[in-house]
Design a protein around this motif. Structure first.
Motif, short mmCIF file in Angstrom:
data_model
loop_
_atom_site.label_atom_id
_atom_site.label_comp_id
_atom_site.label_asym_id
_atom_site.label_seq_id
_atom_site.Cartn_x
_atom_site.Cartn_y
_atom_site.Cartn_z
N SER A 87 109.95 37.40 -22.97
CA SER A 87 108.54 37.24 -22.64
C SER A 87 108.06 38.31 -21.67
O SER A 87 108.54 38.38 -20.54
CB SER A 87 108.32 35.85 -22.04
OG SER A 87 106.96 35.69 -21.70
N THR B 98 105.03 24.36 -21.25
CA THR B 98 103.75 24.36 -20.53
C THR B 98 102.65 23.70 -21.36
O THR B 98 101.76 23.06 -20.82
CB THR B 98 103.31 25.80 -20.15
OG1 THR B 98 103.29 26.60 -21.33
CG2 THR B 98 104.26 26.42 -19.14
N SER C 161 100.35 33.45 -26.59
CA SER C 161 100.91 34.19 -25.47
C SER C 161 101.27 35.55 -26.03
O SER C 161 102.22 35.69 -26.78
CB SER C 161 102.18 33.49 -24.97
OG SER C 161 102.90 34.40 -24.15
N GLN D 139 97.19 34.74 -19.86
CA GLN D 139 98.43 34.54 -20.61
C GLN D 139 98.35 33.24 -21.39
O GLN D 139 97.32 32.54 -21.33
CB GLN D 139 99.68 34.65 -19.72
CG GLN D 139 99.84 33.63 -18.61
CD GLN D 139 101.11 33.92 -17.80
OE1 GLN D 139 101.10 34.72 -16.88
NE2 GLN D 139 102.22 33.27 -18.15
N GLY D 140 99.40 32.90 -22.12
CA GLY D 140 99.33 31.77 -23.05
C GLY D 140 98.95 30.46 -22.40
O GLY D 140 98.12 29.71 -22.91
N ASP E 278 100.28 27.37 -32.18
CA ASP E 278 100.75 28.05 -30.97
C ASP E 278 101.57 29.24 -31.49
O ASP E 278 102.65 29.05 -32.05
CB ASP E 278 101.60 27.05 -30.16
CG ASP E 278 102.10 27.65 -28.85
OD1 ASP E 278 101.95 28.86 -28.64
OD2 ASP E 278 102.67 26.88 -28.04
N LYS F 172 104.85 37.91 -26.13
CA LYS F 172 105.93 37.96 -27.13
C LYS F 172 105.48 38.88 -28.28
O LYS F 172 105.57 40.08 -28.15
CB LYS F 172 106.28 36.56 -27.62
CG LYS F 172 107.02 35.71 -26.58
CD LYS F 172 106.09 34.99 -25.65
CE LYS F 172 106.79 33.94 -24.81
NZ LYS F 172 105.85 32.94 -24.30
C1 PLP Z 1 105.59 31.70 -23.78
C2 PLP Z 1 105.00 30.62 -24.57
C3 PLP Z 1 103.87 29.92 -24.13
C4 PLP Z 1 103.24 30.16 -22.76
O1 PLP Z 1 102.75 31.43 -22.65
P1 PLP Z 1 102.75 32.27 -21.28
O2 PLP Z 1 102.16 33.57 -21.71
O3 PLP Z 1 104.16 32.37 -20.80
O4 PLP Z 1 101.86 31.54 -20.34
C5 PLP Z 1 103.35 28.95 -24.97
N1 PLP Z 1 103.92 28.66 -26.15
C6 PLP Z 1 105.01 29.29 -26.60
C7 PLP Z 1 105.58 28.94 -27.92
C8 PLP Z 1 105.60 30.28 -25.82
O5 PLP Z 1 106.71 30.90 -26.26
#
Ligand code: PLP
Length: 459
Positions: free
Chosen positions: A53, A127, A256, A100-101, A216, A259
């Motif tokens: 990440s 999260t 997010s 961010q995500g 997501d 990735k």
């Molecule tokens: C990393 C991730 C999140 C959260 O995103 P951030 O950018 O770390 O806040 C949500 N869902 C998935 C599947 C993730 O891999």
């Protein structure tokens, strides 16, 4: 080397030195860090497999695009380039950036989730789940049983169980189910994909009840590649066409971009529904920023717009996924117990099968992690008894998770295959003398999210 072996589809223009420390130094450093990988300084790590990440390497085109970033507060050209990139892949016309995500998740949950609602999905990310719970909602993981079996070689271990989904939707109806959420790839069981057939059927079940389907999509390109290689009927389709077919089954997404955005920071939401977008803009203005930047710099939106194109290139994905599989195969050939088949972004070592003589309360996966750092300067992440143990409030007795895993996450475009060979050599060497490894005990733990700041000592 097999003839279809693919070397890195890029060459190196700028190098970032990495430093090999001595074994004595590493023994001291890991002790000072309380045997917790999060307390190590990155400069003391030789190969960093802590996470995929925000650790990607950007291309020359992305760096060039950053020079064209438009930092206007409102109406930035960078925003429109990002919006076009997202819309051309997802088909969703209403695009809102976020820093961010998890920021995107918070906005969506604040609008749609109310006390007592249930949110079914294949398996919600940590999260995401927390944001649902903060709103009084109940996240439901409806992954197929094979998705939780580390030995099952099912090609789509990220699929949602359609019978269970149908029952939940019928039982609660659209009054209590604000949306269905499918995570691609499914992160919490190791980056496992969902099939297009499964996604389509989930979308139809939801639509029949008048409930939207959201995605997501942190690793949507990797999921699309698995569909391309494993699912009947998608060999001739481009990765972008497959991604478009996924998004056509639903009504919106959260990403997010740390990735599959191939950038180091950022994220976004995108929706079909204009009124949902307008509500999200209201929350963005008070939490993230004006809707044409939402917490991102213009230059970062340009890098992301370009990253979203590059991540869908077949040569990129073929190498990326081949590299993860290459590491997994080297380990399997030597008998090292890993979760099979490997997912898109990481290889997971099964700590309990690697060190059967170390009981779970002595953290076998973490013992492998510490030894890999001391022997090879390799940083990995335990996802097992340290992260997931639950303490019984009354008896104080810890309940340990079924799986005690060690994740070797592979950053995108950062390491070469010879780095993978180095990692495999160290894991295999440790496995050969696994009888000599000892467990750890926890000497300090905070009340929440203990893996980030706990301290351990070797036994
Ligand atoms: C990393 C991730 C999140 C959260 O995103 P951030 O950018 O770390 O806040 C949500 N869902 C998935 C599947 C993730 O891999």
């Amino acid at each position: 080397m097999p003839a279809d072996f693919l070397a890195e589809p890029y060459k190196i223009k700028m190098v970032e030195p990495i430093r090999m420390t001595s074994r004595e130094e590493r023994q001291r450093l890991i002790k000072e860090a309380g045997y917790n990988m999060f307390f190590l300084r990155a400069e003391d790590v030789y190969i960093d497999l802590l996470t995929d990440s925000g650790t990607s390497a950007m291309s020359q085109e992305q760096w060039a695009a950053m020079m064209l970033g438009d930092e206007a507060y409102a109406g930035s050209g960078s925003y429109y380039r990002l919006k076009d990139a997202v819309e051309s892949i997802t088909g969703y016309p209403h695009v809102l950036p976020a820093h961010q995500g998890r920021a995107a998740e918070k906005i969506v949950m604040d609008i749609l989730v109310k006390q007592g609602m249930v949110i079914p999905g294949n398996m919600h990310f940590d999260t995401t789940r927390a944001h649902m719970q903060l709103r009084g909602g109940k996240p439901l993981d409806l992954i197929i049983p094979e998705g939780l079996d580390p030995k099952s070689r099912h090609p789509f271990k990220g699929n949602i169980d359609l019978d269970k989904l149908e029952n939940v939707l019928k039982q609660h109806g659209k009054e209590k189910v604000p949306f269905v959420l499918i995570t691609i790839t499914c992160n919490n069981n190791g980056g496992q994909p969902a099939s297009l057939t499964n996604i389509k059927e989930a979308g139809e079940l939801a639509r029949r009840q008048g409930i939207p389907l959201f995605f997501d999509i942190a690793r949507f390109a990797e999921n699309s590649y698995f569909i391309h290689t494993r699912e009947e009927g998608y060999r001739e389709k481009s990765i972008k066409q497959i991604a478009q077919a996924i998004f056509a089954c639903g009504d919106g997404c959260m990403m997010s971009s740390k990735k599959d955005g191939l950038v180091n920071m950022g994220g976004f939401m995108a929706f079909n529904d204009r009124s949902l977008y307008e509500q999200a803009c209201q929350l963005s203005i008070i939490n993230e920023g004006f809707p044409t930047y939402g917490g991102m710099a213009g230059r970062d939106m340009d890098a992301l717009a370009r990253g979203l194109e590059e991540v869908l290139e077949l040569s990129y994905l073929k190498f990326r996924m081949g590299q993860v599989a290459y590491l997994a195969e080297m380990l399997l050939k030597a008998g090292v117990p890993i979760v099979e088949p490997p997912g898109g972004h990481a290889v997971y070592i099964d700590g309990r099968r690697f060190l059967p003589h170390i009981p779970q309360e002595q953290f076998p996966a973490q013992a492998v992690s510490v030894a890999l750092y001391i022997e090879g300067g390799i940083r990995t992440l335990e996802l097992g008894s340290i992260v997931f143990a639950e303490k019984d409030g009354q008896t104080g007795v810890s309940k340990y998770p079924e799986l005690d895993l060690l994740r070797l996450a592979i950053p995108r475009r950062v390491y070469t295959n010879s780095h993978m060979e180095y990692v495999a050599a160290h894991v295999i060497d440790l496995y050969k003398r696994r009888d000599t490894l000892k467990g750890l005990k926890m000497v300090y733990q905070p009340p929440v999210a203990r893996h980030f700041t706990c301290r351990l000592e070797p036994l």
